[in-house]
Design an enzyme around this catalytic site. Structure first.
Site, PDB file in Angstrom:
ATOM      1  N   GLU A 140      66.080   5.545  38.486  1.00  0.00           N
ATOM      2  CA  GLU A 140      64.666   5.624  38.097  1.00  0.00           C
ATOM      3  C   GLU A 140      63.960   4.364  38.556  1.00  0.00           C
ATOM      4  OE1 GLU A 140      64.302   7.037  33.674  1.00  0.00           O
ATOM      5  OE2 GLU A 140      65.221   5.092  33.777  1.00  0.00           O
ATOM      6  N   HIS A 168      67.578   5.200  29.433  1.00  0.00           N
ATOM      7  CA  HIS A 168      66.332   5.573  30.123  1.00  0.00           C
ATOM      8  C   HIS A 168      65.399   4.359  30.135  1.00  0.00           C
ATOM      9  CE1 HIS A 168      62.526   7.542  30.982  1.00  0.00           C
ATOM     10  NE2 HIS A 168      63.229   8.572  31.449  1.00  0.00           N
TER      11      HIS A 168
END
Ligand code: PGA
Length: 218
Positions: free
Chosen positions: A141, A92
């Protein structure tokens, strides 16, 4: 018809009481894979509740140790996660930014997850980012869209997700300030197979609205 994924990422939020309150408000069935990525401390209690109430939710961890079982103080290894969860998120952008995780470490984490039989949601910020073998889902992302309230434009996201799909041949989902208002604009795109929701996943009402607003066609 494409198969869609909705991933909730609670990040470093919620106590046990708050997690149970959230799960207690679940009221929705839809033909979409729902994955809730919770803090390590909540995996056990969430699994128990989900199993007891037969909720259509799979659990995921948000990270894992790059090391196997053994003398690695403070680390949570893949086999420990697999006791409770089917999925793990790796790489992430917050792990890369705040914890300085490198591609090399992420490759080692991926190896551990594969060995334990976890399904991997691997995060990238561009189609040029390396993706280790064994990943199940890619999460796109874009820098600047995570936790900012400024989602990328669905057309831009679609373009990048098409490139990521072409280089990896895996389902790609979008993450970055998804809300009940914009979710359908992303999920209806040809190369976007779902979304990851951070902030808006903390409130079950918002998360359920996001799920009900999913569309798989424009
Ligand atoms: P956000 O987080 O929805 O709060 O932007 C998204 C993510 O963690 O991918």
């Amino acid at each position: 018809m494409k198969h869609l994924f909705l991933v909730g990422n609670w990040k470093s939020n919620k106590t046990e009481v708050e997690a149970l309150e959230w799960l207690g408000q679940w009221r929705m069935e839809k033909d979409i894979t729902i994955i809730l990525c919770v803090p390590f401390t909540l995996l056990s209690v969430c699994k128990k509740f989900i199993d007891e109430h037969k909720l259509p939710i799979s659990l995921g961890a948000q990270d894992l140790s790059e090391f196997p079982v053994g003398s690695y103080t403070g680390a949570i290894n893949a086999a420990q996660i697999k006791e409770f969860a089917d999925y793990v998120m790796i790489g992430h952008s917050e792990r890369r930014n705040y914890f300085h995780e490198t591609d090399n470490e992420l490759a080692k984490k991926t190896e551990q997850a594969v060995t334990a039989g976890l399904k991997i949601i691997y995060c990238v910020q561009s189609h040029t980012d390396p993706v280790p073998a064994g990943v199940s889902i890619l999460l796109y992302e874009p820098a600047g869209a995570i936790g900012t309230g400024n989602a990328e434009s669905p057309d831009e996201a679609e373009k990048e997700c098409a490139l990521i799909t072409a280089s990896n041949n895996l389902p790609v989902i979008y993450g970055g300030s998804v809300t009940e208002q914009n979710v359908a604009l992303f999920s209806a795109k040809q190369h976007i197979m779902g979304v990851v929701v951070g902030k808006a996943s903390l409130d079950p009402t918002q998360f359920i609205k996001i799920l009900s607003n999913f569309r798989d066609t424009p």
